[in-house]
Design a protein around this motif. Structure first.
Motif, mmCIF file in Angstrom:
data_model
loop_
_atom_site.group_PDB
_atom_site.id
_atom_site.type_symbol
_atom_site.label_atom_id
_atom_site.label_comp_id
_atom_site.label_asym_id
_atom_site.label_seq_id
_atom_site.Cartn_x
_atom_site.Cartn_y
_atom_site.Cartn_z
ATOM 1 N N GLY A 143 30.327 45.100 35.017
ATOM 2 C CA GLY A 143 30.898 44.350 33.903
ATOM 3 C C GLY A 143 32.249 43.773 34.246
ATOM 4 O O GLY A 143 32.586 42.655 33.846
ATOM 5 N N ASN A 203 31.984 40.528 36.198
ATOM 6 C CA ASN A 203 31.722 39.400 35.307
ATOM 7 C C ASN A 203 32.963 39.027 34.512
ATOM 8 O O ASN A 203 33.253 37.841 34.303
ATOM 9 C CB ASN A 203 30.566 39.741 34.358
ATOM 10 C CG ASN A 203 29.216 39.600 35.019
ATOM 11 O OD1 ASN A 203 28.669 38.510 35.112
ATOM 12 N ND2 ASN A 203 28.669 40.707 35.489
ATOM 13 N N ALA A 204 33.702 40.030 34.083
ATOM 14 C CA ALA A 204 34.925 39.773 33.324
ATOM 15 C C ALA A 204 35.934 38.986 34.147
ATOM 16 O O ALA A 204 36.619 38.096 33.633
ATOM 17 C CB ALA A 204 35.529 41.091 32.852
ATOM 18 N N ARG A 256 32.998 41.412 27.053
ATOM 19 C CA ARG A 256 32.057 42.510 27.309
ATOM 20 C C ARG A 256 30.653 42.143 26.833
ATOM 21 O O ARG A 256 29.658 42.444 27.495
ATOM 22 C CB ARG A 256 32.546 43.791 26.624
ATOM 23 C CG ARG A 256 31.725 45.006 27.010
ATOM 24 C CD ARG A 256 32.386 46.306 26.591
ATOM 25 N NE ARG A 256 31.567 47.456 26.962
ATOM 26 C CZ ARG A 256 31.533 48.011 28.162
ATOM 27 N NH1 ARG A 256 32.295 47.529 29.122
ATOM 28 N NH2 ARG A 256 30.753 49.050 28.413
ATOM 29 N N ALA A 315 29.207 39.813 29.359
ATOM 30 C CA ALA A 315 28.844 40.547 30.573
ATOM 31 C C ALA A 315 27.519 41.279 30.389
ATOM 32 O O ALA A 315 26.666 41.286 31.287
ATOM 33 C CB ALA A 315 29.956 41.524 30.944
ATOM 34 N N LYS A 361 27.506 37.143 37.980
ATOM 35 C CA LYS A 361 28.910 36.714 38.009
ATOM 36 C C LYS A 361 29.009 35.204 38.209
ATOM 37 O O LYS A 361 29.826 34.533 37.562
ATOM 38 C CB LYS A 361 29.656 37.449 39.120
ATOM 39 C CG LYS A 361 31.135 37.107 39.216
ATOM 40 C CD LYS A 361 31.824 37.946 40.294
ATOM 41 C CE LYS A 361 33.312 37.623 40.381
ATOM 42 N NZ LYS A 361 34.006 38.470 41.401
ATOM 43 N N ALA A 420 28.486 33.332 35.007
ATOM 44 C CA ALA A 420 29.316 33.737 33.870
ATOM 45 C C ALA A 420 29.924 32.559 33.123
ATOM 46 O O ALA A 420 30.012 32.550 31.896
ATOM 47 C CB ALA A 420 30.408 34.701 34.332
#
Length: 285
Positions: free
Chosen positions: A138, A141-142, A157, A160, A193, A196
């Motif tokens: 996560g 991705n953040a 979140r 993600a 990712k 994203a």
């Protein structure tokens, strides 16, 4: 997939006469290298011509493949498009950046990062180049979302979770680090990712190399599903013709830093025109 799809008039990406030379370059590097010379090393100054001059277009929703043997320049080309490396010359235009009127290669470093973070995604052959293996799934991705101006923690979140679910990573593994995952799972986290920021252009560099055959199939199925559902334009660097046949609409064949043949994937696989394309395909089928 309909490979002979109707081609829109306006390309998403236009690449014009890009080149990449490692070394001081003597002005005769292009003439002294290339497929006809069977070398990409300049005989006069020793510079390496990794590519050029190369021109091509990529259309919305299309998957373009770049294929060639090791050292052909295909990975250098795609990494330079993502600004991991710097072209020596040429022009690159992205239709959804200032209506495709601005040469991306002439932008400041800050603006290039903006284009990279907000409009592009990249999946590397080695997940260590695209992931922070000590960050959680996560968190990886953040990181991408933060660079694309997402600031609300709850929404980050939530996004993600959505991305990991789309790439078949169990939600209960969201807070685990990719260093504890298999190679196939690491690639799927890297794909999540790369997606994203809802990129208009996704670049994939040998993403199945080194994976077991069964894992390769799952990654390829995931890429096809993403393309079907999201319609993302992709450039895929590959040397496996089974992958090329499965995924791509058009193909560029590279040798010694030059494009020696370009056309519909089916046409190149079934009736290659250039001698090198014929040798390459016969050796891989």
């Amino acid at each position: 997939m309909n490979r002979r799809m109707a081609v829109p008039e306006q390309p998403l990406l236009r690449v014009r006469n890009v080149s990449k030379i490692y070394g001081r370059s003597c002005g005769e590097c292009m003439e002294g290298t290339g497929p006809e010379r069977e070398s990409n090393i300049c005989p006069k100054c020793g510079s390496i011509v990794a590519g050029g001059p190369i021109s091509f277009d990529v259309y919305p929703g299309e998957i373009l493949c770049i294929v060639g043997e090791s050292g052909s320049g295909k990975s250098t080309l795609i990494k330079s498009l993502y600004f991991d490396d710097t072209f020596s010359s040429g022009e690159v235009y992205l239709q959804n950046y200032e209506e495709g009127k601005t040469n991306l290669l002439a932008l400041s470093s800050q603006k290039k990062r903006r284009v990279r973070n907000c409009l592009m995604g990249m999946v590397y052959q080695n997940p260590q180049l695209g992931l922070r293996l000590d960050f959680t799934s996560g968190g990886n991705n953040a990181e991408k979302l933060l660079t694309a101006d997402w600031h609300h923690v709850g929404k980050i979140r939530e996004r993600a979770q959505e991305l990991l679910a789309r790439t078949e990573i169990p939600i209960e593994r969201m807070d685990d680090c990719p260093k504890n995952f298999s190679g196939g799972m690491q690639q799927r986290v890297q794909i999540s990712k790369a997606l994203a920021n809802n990129p208009s252009l996704l670049l994939l560099d040998e993403v199945t190399t080194g994976l077991d055959v069964s894992v390769q199939a799952r990654v390829l199925d995931l890429i096809r599903q993403i393309q079907r559902t999201l319609g993302i334009t992709m450039i895929v660097v590959c040397h496996d013709f089974s992958v090329i046949r499965m995924l791509t609409n058009r193909t560029l064949v590279m040798k010694n830093g030059r494009v020696v043949e370009a056309g519909l994937t089916d046409q190149i696989l079934e009736d290659p025109q250039h001698e090198y394309s014929q040798i390459l395909i016969n050796s891989m089928l």
